[in-house]
Design an enzyme around this catalytic site. Sequence first.
Site, PDB file in Angstrom:
ATOM      1  N   ARG A  62      -7.317   6.051 -12.958  1.00  0.00           N
ATOM      2  CA  ARG A  62      -6.748   6.684 -13.786  1.00  0.00           C
ATOM      3  C   ARG A  62      -4.658   6.719 -13.996  1.00  0.00           C
ATOM      4  NH1 ARG A  62      -9.864   6.606  -9.348  1.00  0.00           N
ATOM      5  NH2 ARG A  62      -7.927   6.014  -8.332  1.00  0.00           N
ATOM      6  N   GLU A  99      -8.333  -4.913   2.273  1.00  0.00           N
ATOM      7  CA  GLU A  99      -8.662  -4.287   2.868  1.00  0.00           C
ATOM      8  C   GLU A  99      -9.986  -5.756   4.084  1.00  0.00           C
ATOM      9  OE1 GLU A  99      -9.003  -0.987   4.732  1.00  0.00           O
ATOM     10  OE2 GLU A  99      -9.016  -1.172   6.975  1.00  0.00           O
TER      11      GLU A  99
HETATM   12  P1  AMP Z   1      -2.698  -0.202  -3.528  1.00  0.00           P
HETATM   13  O1  AMP Z   1      -2.760  -1.633  -4.233  1.00  0.00           O
HETATM   14  O2  AMP Z   1      -3.367   0.224  -2.060  1.00  0.00           O
HETATM   15  O3  AMP Z   1      -1.608  -0.048  -4.126  1.00  0.00           O
HETATM   16  O4  AMP Z   1      -3.968   1.316  -4.184  1.00  0.00           O
HETATM   17  C1  AMP Z   1      -3.212   1.572  -5.731  1.00  0.00           C
HETATM   18  C2  AMP Z   1      -5.404   1.543  -6.202  1.00  0.00           C
HETATM   19  O5  AMP Z   1      -6.026   2.327  -5.460  1.00  0.00           O
HETATM   20  C3  AMP Z   1      -4.193   2.622  -7.084  1.00  0.00           C
HETATM   21  O6  AMP Z   1      -4.566   2.575  -8.985  1.00  0.00           O
HETATM   22  C4  AMP Z   1      -4.284   4.027  -7.136  1.00  0.00           C
HETATM   23  O7  AMP Z   1      -6.210   4.552  -8.195  1.00  0.00           O
HETATM   24  C5  AMP Z   1      -5.863   3.832  -5.598  1.00  0.00           C
HETATM   25  N1  AMP Z   1      -5.684   4.297  -4.591  1.00  0.00           N
HETATM   26  C6  AMP Z   1      -5.725   3.955  -3.380  1.00  0.00           C
HETATM   27  N2  AMP Z   1      -5.356   4.518  -2.502  1.00  0.00           N
HETATM   28  C7  AMP Z   1      -5.689   6.176  -2.803  1.00  0.00           C
HETATM   29  C8  AMP Z   1      -5.724   6.795  -1.973  1.00  0.00           C
HETATM   30  N3  AMP Z   1      -5.828   7.049  -0.976  1.00  0.00           N
HETATM   31  N4  AMP Z   1      -6.008   8.102  -3.576  1.00  0.00           N
HETATM   32  C9  AMP Z   1      -6.088   8.168  -4.270  1.00  0.00           C
HETATM   33  N5  AMP Z   1      -6.106   6.688  -4.740  1.00  0.00           N
HETATM   34  C10 AMP Z   1      -5.664   5.525  -4.512  1.00  0.00           C
END
Ligand code: AMP
Length: 174
Positions: A62, A99
């Site tokens: 995205r 996780e």
């Molecule tokens: P993080 O590494 O946990 O910060 O996750 C970031 C990546 O995962 C981004 O590229 C987001 O597109 C996706 N992502 C994580 N959590 C969500 C969520 N609750 N809703 C949508 N996309 C998420």
Amino acid sequence: MDLGKLIQERIRDIPDYPKPGVMFKDITPLLADHVAFAGVVDSIVNHHGRGTIDKIVGIEARGFIMAAPVAYHFGAGFVPVRKKGKLPAATHAETYDLEYGNETIEIHSDALEPGDRVLIVDDVLATGGTARAAAELVRRSGADIVGLSVLLELSFLHGRDKLGNLDVHSLVTV
Ligand code: AMP
């Protein structure tokens, strides 16, 4: 209407997707609204200013959708960061913990040059692991990171804390 309010109205919460316990932030209604989508792109470009960025790094998948028009309006190039195995030429790779298990992302090793001013763009900042790994890939290329711009920051996951002194710009924080 206030852009922050419009963004919040156009992001849809999908409970238990892609797995139980996750509240997925679906940005497709925002992308389908040309006023909201253009407002997001303009807001990111205006925050930094045209001429201040050489390359936009977008994170699969995205992040690509937002990063490409942002790059165009900055007058900057676009560089993809993709999941392992998707980029065809030689890459730098970074692995980070999720996780359950881990994830590896890659960048073409010749995509950035030392001294390039780089802005990383993604849709959601959650735990910060993806953004931190992307920032590490940019640093390994010898480029300078100007910051990270995201549409939505999930502040309760404290992703920002993982990113040290990186300049994090979120259009909406929940
Ligand atoms: P993080 O590494 O946990 O910060 O996750 C970031 C990546 O995962 C981004 O590229 C987001 O597109 C996706 N992502 C994580 N959590 C969500 C969520 N609750 N809703 C949508 N996309 C998420």
